[in-house]
Write a protein that holds these residues in place. Structure first.
Motif, PDB file in Angstrom:
ATOM      1  N   ARG A  21       0.831  -1.206   0.000  1.00 15.25           N
ATOM      2  CA  ARG A  21       0.000   0.000   0.000  1.00 15.25           C
ATOM      3  C   ARG A  21       0.866   1.257   0.000  1.00 15.25           C
ATOM      4  NH1 ARG A  21      -5.351   0.978   1.284  1.00 15.25           N
ATOM      5  NH2 ARG A  21      -5.805   3.123   1.953  1.00 15.25           N
ATOM      6  N   VAL A  24       2.290   1.779  -3.432  1.00 10.71           N
ATOM      7  CA  VAL A  24       1.265   2.255  -4.366  1.00 10.71           C
ATOM      8  C   VAL A  24       0.994   3.736  -4.148  1.00 10.71           C
ATOM      9  CG1 VAL A  24      -1.190   2.086  -4.957  1.00 10.71           C
ATOM     10  CG2 VAL A  24       0.173   0.001  -4.680  1.00 10.71           C
ATOM     11  N   ALA A  46      -0.109   0.511 -10.741  1.00 11.03           N
ATOM     12  CA  ALA A  46       0.301  -0.835 -10.354  1.00 11.03           C
ATOM     13  C   ALA A  46       1.648  -1.184 -10.966  1.00 11.03           C
ATOM     14  CB  ALA A  46      -0.762  -1.848 -10.786  1.00 11.03           C
ATOM     15  N   ALA A  49       4.410   0.764  -9.182  1.00 11.09           N
ATOM     16  CA  ALA A  49       4.615   0.339  -7.788  1.00 11.09           C
ATOM     17  C   ALA A  49       5.013  -1.122  -7.676  1.00 11.09           C
ATOM     18  CB  ALA A  49       3.338   0.580  -6.987  1.00 11.09           C
ATOM     19  N   ALA A  51       2.958  -3.646  -8.135  1.00  6.64           N
ATOM     20  CA  ALA A  51       1.836  -4.271  -7.427  1.00  6.64           C
ATOM     21  C   ALA A  51       0.847  -4.854  -8.423  1.00  6.64           C
ATOM     22  CB  ALA A  51       1.136  -3.251  -6.540  1.00  6.64           C
ATOM     23  N   LEU A  56      -5.217  -3.000  -6.372  1.00  9.97           N
ATOM     24  CA  LEU A  56      -5.677  -1.616  -6.370  1.00  9.97           C
ATOM     25  C   LEU A  56      -7.194  -1.552  -6.493  1.00  9.97           C
ATOM     26  CD1 LEU A  56      -2.608  -1.322  -6.922  1.00  9.97           C
ATOM     27  CD2 LEU A  56      -3.166   0.653  -8.347  1.00  9.97           C
TER      28      LEU A  56
END
Length: 201
Positions: A21, A24, A46, A49, A51, A56
Motif C-alpha cells: 500500500r 502504491v 500498479a 509500484a 503491485a 488496487l
C-alpha cells in the motif's frame, strides 16, 4: 527510496500489505505531481509500484479516490488552528497559509484538478469530504466557537457560513481565477468579515 525501488527489491517474496500500500501511494503521489490526475490509472500505478492491478481495485473504488489518498499521504499537514486569543490574527495566519498552499506551483494545480474531478467522481468526492473537507471545517468552527464564547463573535452568527465565506472565497479564486488569490485578498476577507460578525456597540 523511490516507490519503484521499494516495490522491486529482489529476494523478499510476497510483501506485507502495508508495504504494498505504501509503495502504491508513493507511486501514485509522484505520478500525480508529475503529470496530474490524467496519469492516474490503476494499470499505470500498479506497474510503477510493482503491485497487482487487482489489489488496487480491491483497495480503492476509483482511480480518483486513489489519487486523493496518494495526495493526502504525500502532503498531510498538521491541521492545528492557532488559538492565541486574537481572532483576527489567527484567521489571518490560517488564511495566509491556505493561500500559500493553493498558489504554490506544486500543489495549487493538483488541488484544482482534484476539486474539479470530484464533481463527476462520487468516490473521489466522498474521500475529499471525509478526509479533508470535514476535518478542516471542524477545526475552523471550533476556533470560531471559542471566539464566540469569549464575546468576540455575536451569538446569532452562523459559524458554518463564516467558514464558507473565508475558505470558500479562496477556492473560488483558485477555480475561477479572474482576480488574484493572494495574501492581500485574504486580509480583505478577514477584515470585511469581522466587521459583520463582531458584537455591535
Amino acid at each position: 527510496m523511490t516507490a519503484e525501488a521499494a516495490a522491486s527489491r529482489p529476494g523478499r517474496g510476497r510483501r506485507p500489505a502495508a508495504e504494498v500500500r505504501a509503495a502504491v501511494l508513493a507511486a501514485a503521489g509522484t505520478m500525480l505531481l508529475e503529470n496530474g490526475l490524467r496519469d492516474i490509472t490503476f494499470e499505470k500505478v500498479a506497474t510503477r509500484a510493482g503491485a497487482s492491478k487487482m489489489t488496487l481495485y480491491k483497495w480503492w473504488p476509483s482511480p480518483g479516490a486513489l489519487a486523493f489518498d496518494a495526495y493526502f499521504a504525500a502532503t498531510e499537514q498538521t491541521l492545528a488552528f492557532d488559538d492565541t486569543g486574537d481572532l483576527e490574527s489567527d484567521l489571518t495566519g490560517q488564511l495566509h497559509a491556505f493561500v500559500g498552499f493553493l498558489t504554490s506551483r506544486e500543489h495549487g494545480p493538483v488541488v484544482a484538478e482534484l476539486v474539479g474531478a470530484a464533481q463527476s467522481d462520487p468516490d473521489l468526492a466522498a474521500a475529499f469530504t471525509e478526509r479533508y473537507t470535514l476535518p478542516r471545517r471542524a477545526l475552523a468552527v471550533a476556533r470560531l466557537r471559542s471566539a464566540r464564547l469569549v464575546g468576540q463573535i455575536r451569538p446569532d452568527v452562523d459559524l458554518e457560513s463564516v467558514v464558507d465565506q473565508l475558505w470558500g472565497a479562496c477556492y473560488h479564486r483558485l477555480l475561477l481565477p479572474a482576480r488574484p488569490l493572494d495574501t492581500e485578498f485574504a486580509d480583505t476577507l478577514v477584515r470585511n468579515l469581522l466587521a459583520g460578525i463582531r458584537p455591535r456597540d
